[in-house]
Enzyme design. Structure first.
Site, PDB file in Angstrom:
ATOM      1  N   LYS A  22     -16.872  16.753  -2.062  1.00 18.94           N
ATOM      2  CA  LYS A  22     -16.572  15.330  -1.829  1.00 18.94           C
ATOM      3  C   LYS A  22     -15.087  15.138  -1.545  1.00 18.94           C
ATOM      4  O   LYS A  22     -14.708  14.452  -0.587  1.00 18.94           O
ATOM      5  CB  LYS A  22     -16.962  14.519  -3.078  1.00 18.94           C
ATOM      6  CG  LYS A  22     -16.323  13.145  -3.161  1.00 18.94           C
ATOM      7  CD  LYS A  22     -16.793  12.355  -4.356  1.00 18.94           C
ATOM      8  CE  LYS A  22     -15.975  12.451  -5.608  1.00 18.94           C
ATOM      9  NZ  LYS A  22     -14.649  11.813  -5.610  1.00 18.94           N
ATOM     10  N   ASN A  23     -14.254  15.742  -2.394  1.00 17.62           N
ATOM     11  CA  ASN A  23     -12.817  15.455  -2.300  1.00 17.62           C
ATOM     12  C   ASN A  23     -12.133  16.157  -1.133  1.00 17.62           C
ATOM     13  O   ASN A  23     -10.937  15.926  -0.888  1.00 17.62           O
ATOM     14  CB  ASN A  23     -12.129  15.810  -3.624  1.00 17.62           C
ATOM     15  CG  ASN A  23     -12.491  14.809  -4.712  1.00 17.62           C
ATOM     16  OD1 ASN A  23     -13.122  13.794  -4.435  1.00 17.62           O
ATOM     17  ND2 ASN A  23     -12.107  15.104  -5.945  1.00 17.62           N
ATOM     18  N   CYS A 118      -9.874   1.680 -11.920  1.00 15.90           N
ATOM     19  CA  CYS A 118     -11.296   1.958 -12.084  1.00 15.90           C
ATOM     20  C   CYS A 118     -11.519   2.403 -13.522  1.00 15.90           C
ATOM     21  O   CYS A 118     -10.588   2.386 -14.329  1.00 15.90           O
ATOM     22  CB  CYS A 118     -11.789   2.985 -11.080  1.00 15.90           C
ATOM     23  SG  CYS A 118     -11.243   4.648 -11.419  1.00 15.90           S
ATOM     24  N   ARG A 123      -4.619   3.918 -11.884  1.00 17.29           N
ATOM     25  CA  ARG A 123      -4.581   4.602 -10.590  1.00 17.29           C
ATOM     26  C   ARG A 123      -3.807   3.868  -9.483  1.00 17.29           C
ATOM     27  O   ARG A 123      -4.361   3.527  -8.439  1.00 17.29           O
ATOM     28  CB  ARG A 123      -6.008   4.922 -10.138  1.00 17.29           C
ATOM     29  CG  ARG A 123      -6.802   5.686 -11.182  1.00 17.29           C
ATOM     30  CD  ARG A 123      -8.153   6.126 -10.708  1.00 17.29           C
ATOM     31  NE  ARG A 123      -8.084   7.209  -9.742  1.00 17.29           N
ATOM     32  CZ  ARG A 123      -9.145   7.789  -9.203  1.00 17.29           C
ATOM     33  NH1 ARG A 123     -10.350   7.379  -9.519  1.00 17.29           N
ATOM     34  NH2 ARG A 123      -9.011   8.764  -8.343  1.00 17.29           N
ATOM     35  N   ASP A 312     -11.521  16.516 -13.562  1.00 22.01           N
ATOM     36  CA  ASP A 312     -12.884  16.207 -13.101  1.00 22.01           C
ATOM     37  C   ASP A 312     -13.945  17.093 -13.768  1.00 22.01           C
ATOM     38  O   ASP A 312     -15.138  16.927 -13.507  1.00 22.01           O
ATOM     39  CB  ASP A 312     -12.984  16.353 -11.566  1.00 22.01           C
ATOM     40  CG  ASP A 312     -12.169  15.285 -10.840  1.00 22.01           C
ATOM     41  OD1 ASP A 312     -11.673  14.361 -11.502  1.00 22.01           O
ATOM     42  OD2 ASP A 312     -12.041  15.391  -9.600  1.00 22.01           O
ATOM     43  N   ARG A 404     -22.492   8.763  -6.251  1.00 19.45           N
ATOM     44  CA  ARG A 404     -21.249   8.685  -5.491  1.00 19.45           C
ATOM     45  C   ARG A 404     -20.737  10.090  -5.165  1.00 19.45           C
ATOM     46  O   ARG A 404     -20.143  10.303  -4.125  1.00 19.45           O
ATOM     47  CB  ARG A 404     -20.227   7.924  -6.356  1.00 19.45           C
ATOM     48  CG  ARG A 404     -19.082   7.331  -5.631  1.00 19.45           C
ATOM     49  CD  ARG A 404     -18.402   6.264  -6.439  1.00 19.45           C
ATOM     50  NE  ARG A 404     -17.530   6.764  -7.487  1.00 19.45           N
ATOM     51  CZ  ARG A 404     -16.429   7.490  -7.296  1.00 19.45           C
ATOM     52  NH1 ARG A 404     -16.048   7.806  -6.086  1.00 19.45           N
ATOM     53  NH2 ARG A 404     -15.709   7.884  -8.319  1.00 19.45           N
TER      54      ARG A 404
HETATM   55  C1  LIG Z   1     -10.849  11.547  -3.713  1.00 19.88           C
HETATM   56  C2  LIG Z   1     -10.108  12.487  -4.606  1.00 19.88           C
HETATM   57  O1  LIG Z   1      -9.604  13.507  -4.172  1.00 19.88           O
HETATM   58  N1  LIG Z   1     -10.086  12.173  -5.917  1.00 19.88           N
HETATM   59  C3  LIG Z   1      -9.437  13.079  -6.847  1.00 19.88           C
HETATM   60  C4  LIG Z   1      -7.946  12.794  -6.826  1.00 19.88           C
HETATM   61  O2  LIG Z   1      -7.762  11.419  -7.159  1.00 19.88           O
HETATM   62  P1  LIG Z   1      -6.329  10.756  -6.875  1.00 19.88           P
HETATM   63  O3  LIG Z   1      -5.712  11.380  -5.702  1.00 19.88           O
HETATM   64  O4  LIG Z   1      -6.561   9.278  -6.885  1.00 19.88           O
HETATM   65  O5  LIG Z   1      -5.534  11.180  -8.170  1.00 19.88           O
HETATM   66  P2  LIG Z   1      -3.963  11.507  -8.222  1.00 19.88           P
HETATM   67  O6  LIG Z   1      -3.774  12.972  -8.124  1.00 19.88           O
HETATM   68  O7  LIG Z   1      -3.292  10.651  -7.210  1.00 19.88           O
HETATM   69  O8  LIG Z   1      -3.594  10.974  -9.657  1.00 19.88           O
HETATM   70  C5  LIG Z   1      -2.854  11.722 -10.606  1.00 19.88           C
HETATM   71  C6  LIG Z   1      -2.102  10.785 -11.512  1.00 19.88           C
HETATM   72  O9  LIG Z   1      -1.039  10.182 -10.787  1.00 19.88           O
HETATM   73  C7  LIG Z   1      -1.075   8.773 -10.882  1.00 19.88           C
HETATM   74  N2  LIG Z   1      -0.599   8.218  -9.593  1.00 19.88           N
HETATM   75  C8  LIG Z   1      -1.092   8.695  -8.432  1.00 19.88           C
HETATM   76  C9  LIG Z   1      -0.652   8.200  -7.227  1.00 19.88           C
HETATM   77  C10 LIG Z   1       0.318   7.189  -7.217  1.00 19.88           C
HETATM   78  O10 LIG Z   1       0.755   6.687  -6.168  1.00 19.88           O
HETATM   79  N3  LIG Z   1       0.804   6.741  -8.399  1.00 19.88           N
HETATM   80  C11 LIG Z   1       0.358   7.216  -9.606  1.00 19.88           C
HETATM   81  O11 LIG Z   1       0.813   6.781 -10.668  1.00 19.88           O
HETATM   82  C12 LIG Z   1      -2.550   8.456 -11.165  1.00 19.88           C
HETATM   83  O12 LIG Z   1      -2.728   7.196 -11.743  1.00 19.88           O
HETATM   84  C13 LIG Z   1      -2.934   9.620 -12.067  1.00 19.88           C
HETATM   85  O13 LIG Z   1      -2.542   9.344 -13.381  1.00 19.88           O
HETATM   86  O14 LIG Z   1      -7.294  13.628  -7.777  1.00 19.88           O
HETATM   87  C14 LIG Z   1      -7.703  13.402  -9.140  1.00 19.88           C
HETATM   88  C15 LIG Z   1      -6.872  14.296 -10.030  1.00 19.88           C
HETATM   89  O15 LIG Z   1      -7.192  15.612  -9.802  1.00 19.88           O
HETATM   90  C16 LIG Z   1      -9.202  13.650  -9.275  1.00 19.88           C
HETATM   91  O16 LIG Z   1      -9.606  13.260 -10.561  1.00 19.88           O
HETATM   92  C17 LIG Z   1      -9.995  12.870  -8.235  1.00 19.88           C
HETATM   93  O17 LIG Z   1     -11.340  13.314  -8.229  1.00 19.88           O
HETATM   94  C1  LIG Z   2     -12.442  10.641 -10.102  1.00 21.26           C
HETATM   95  C2  LIG Z   2     -13.164  11.172  -9.120  1.00 21.26           C
HETATM   96  O1  LIG Z   2     -13.250  10.689  -7.869  1.00 21.26           O
HETATM   97  P1  LIG Z   2     -12.516   9.455  -7.164  1.00 21.26           P
HETATM   98  O2  LIG Z   2     -11.082   9.822  -7.007  1.00 21.26           O
HETATM   99  O3  LIG Z   2     -13.211   9.404  -5.841  1.00 21.26           O
HETATM  100  O4  LIG Z   2     -12.735   8.255  -8.033  1.00 21.26           O
HETATM  101  C3  LIG Z   2     -13.971  12.402  -9.318  1.00 21.26           C
HETATM  102  O5  LIG Z   2     -14.396  12.986  -8.298  1.00 21.26           O
HETATM  103  O6  LIG Z   2     -14.212  12.805 -10.469  1.00 21.26           O
END
Ligand SMILES: CC(=O)N[C@H]1[C@@H](OP(=O)(O)OP(=O)(O)OC[C@H]2O[C@@H](n3ccc(=O)[nH]c3=O)[C@H](O)[C@@H]2O)O[C@H](CO)[C@@H](O)[C@@H]1O
Ligand SMILES: C=C(OP(=O)(O)O)C(=O)O
Length: 424
Positions: A22-23, A118, A123, A312, A404
């Site tokens: 998915k990711n 969420c 996030r 995850d 999802r």
């Molecule tokens: C679609 C996808 O690939 N989703 C994955 C992606 O989510 P996603 O990319 O949303 O997660 P991030 O790696 O960005 O988040 C890591 C941390 O950084 C924080 N943060 C991030 C961006 C930002 O602009 N500001 C900020 O504060 C987030 O709130 C979190 O605490 O990586 C996560 C961490 O491995 C996984 O759980 C999700 O499954």
């Molecule tokens: C948190 C997850 O996905 P998403 O970033 O799409 O919410 C996940 O794949 O476990």
């Protein structure tokens, strides 16, 4: 609303085919926005999020098609399209924010709804915005939308050195995609090293991008004027594979996970080995055998960025810890609110105490089936695993979260001998 009914107590045996990630598929679908030539993806998983991303792209004017048995999808993003992602779609899938970088890089503008928080945390996407601003974009947030534009007279983003405040997976992906079409060099420091980022970089290189250092914390991108089409196979889903590993470890039995990549799951496999399961890479997959969770040792771990233990996988491994012997401390360091499965596991008989970001699991529980509620994607998977080892019937409600991100999970588990059915 669909539910899953699990009758626990059966060992799992046989083979399961692991789908595309998915990711990886979600950013790779957005990468198709970077060119007007056809982009073909193979091994796209059948997931609700993929359908949402397709709707998002269709809505912009991208021509999308599915074909073949092997998860084939193709995309053509014409020069005239509407670079917008409305709230109605973004609210159901945060990964919609991945359209921002490619749209801005190719069309010089994008209007994307802010994704909001969420169930697992707040996030924010401030790092995506900060990075694109460093590349010269003007971005304002108005009425819940990020409105991004290039300054008047400027045709392309400009390369920049960007150090994100924390490691962000989709942030790295957004900036990586944006940088492929920027003028000059971009250096992403503190970049995410997840296999899905690497897979995206390989796809972009196949489209003509000039990228070095993907898979490390410093990615260098030399921008090019245009990218072309490509055919790319989506990497196997390490989280789906890890989920099946935990399910077999907990329920007992032996299984082969075809297409699973052991080299993407080192941290999880190490913990399963320490717990007492037998896990090894074999041919095109991973083989696991386990005497069942009650014979294993509970494992402490803390979630960190790749190559550490993935957040995850935290909930699914916790379901195993609940029945294993001993006490384990599980620290969640990535998301502030990712223990929503704990109260539901407790309804099945689990002994877990939460103190801030650490959950202490007292193993050895004998789980008994009950009705439980899925609160997010991986919480749902952990409840299914708990249902497989609980006595009697477990009814997992709100499985739209599971749909999802898991491709036919109950059919795959049934193929391994589980007693599980979807109730509509
Ligand atoms: C679609 C996808 O690939 N989703 C994955 C992606 O989510 P996603 O990319 O949303 O997660 P991030 O790696 O960005 O988040 C890591 C941390 O950084 C924080 N943060 C991030 C961006 C930002 O602009 N500001 C900020 O504060 C987030 O709130 C979190 O605490 O990586 C996560 C961490 O491995 C996984 O759980 C999700 O499954
Ligand atoms: C948190 C997850 O996905 P998403 O970033 O799409 O919410 C996940 O794949 O476990």
């Amino acid at each position: 609303m669909d539910k899953l009914l699990v009758r626990g107590g059966r060992a799992l045996r046989g083979e399961v085919v692991i789908s595309g990630a998915k990711n990886a598929a979600l950013p790779e679908m957005c990468a198709a926005l970077l060119t007007d030539e056809p982009v073909h993806l193979i091994n796209v998983p059948r997931l609700h999020d993929v359908r949402t991303m397709r709707r998002l792209l269709d809505n912009m004017g991208v021509k999308t098609e599915t074909h073949g048995e092997r998860g084939g999808m193709s995309f053509v993003a014409p020069d005239a399209l509407s670079p917008e992602a409305p709230y109605e779609l973004v609210k159901t899938m945060r990964a919609s924010v991945l359209a921002l970088g490619p749209l801005l890089a190719r069309f010089g503008e994008a209007t994307i709804s802010l994704p909001g928080g969420c169930a697992i945390g707040s996030r924010p996407v401030d790092q995506h915005i900060k990075g694109l601003q460093a590349m010269g974009a003007h971005i304002v947030v108005e009425h819940g939308y990020m409105i991004a534009k290039l300054p008047a007279g400027q045709q392309r983003l400009r390369g920049a050195r960007i150090t994100t405040d924390m490691i962000t997976v989709t942030g790295t992906e957004n900036l990586l995609m944006a940088a492929t079409l920027a003028e000059g060099e971009t250096v992403l420091e503190n970049a995410a090293q997840e296999p899905e980022v690497t897979d995206l970089a390989e796809m972009l290189i196949a489209m003509g991008a000039r990228i070095e250092g993907h898979g490390t914390s410093r990615i260098r991108i030399q921008g090019v004027e245009r990218l072309h089409g490509c055919t790319h196979q989506v990497v196997a889903d390490r989280i789906e594979a890890g989920t099946f590993l935990c399910a077999v470890a907990a329920a007992g039995g032996e299984a082969f996970l075809r297409h699973a990549r052991a080299d993407h799951l080192d941290a999880v496999i190490d913990k399963l080995l320490e717990a007492g399961a037998r896990v090894a890479a074999e041919g095109d997959g991973i083989r696991i055998s386990s005497p069942g969770g009650a014979e294993l040792k509970a494992q402490s771990f803390r979630t960190t960025e790749y190559p550490g233990f993935p957040t995850d996988m935290q909930a699914q491994f916790m379901a195993l810890n609940v029945v294993a012997q001993g006490t384990a401390m599980v620290a969640e360091t990535i998301f502030e609110n990712r223990f929503m499965h704990v109260n539901e596991l407790a309804r099945l008989g689990a002994q877990i105490a939460i103190d801030g970001r650490v959950a202490t699991v007292t193993g050895g529980a004998r789980l008994s089936g009950a009705t439980v509620m899925a609160t997010d994607l991986r919480a749902s998977a952990s409840l299914v695993i708990a249902g497989l080892i609980a006595s009697g019937e477990t009814l997992v409600d709100r499985i739209y979260h599971l749909d999802r991100g898991y491709d036919a999970m109950e059919a795959k588990l049934r193929g391994l001998g589980a007693d599980i059915e979807r109730i509509q």
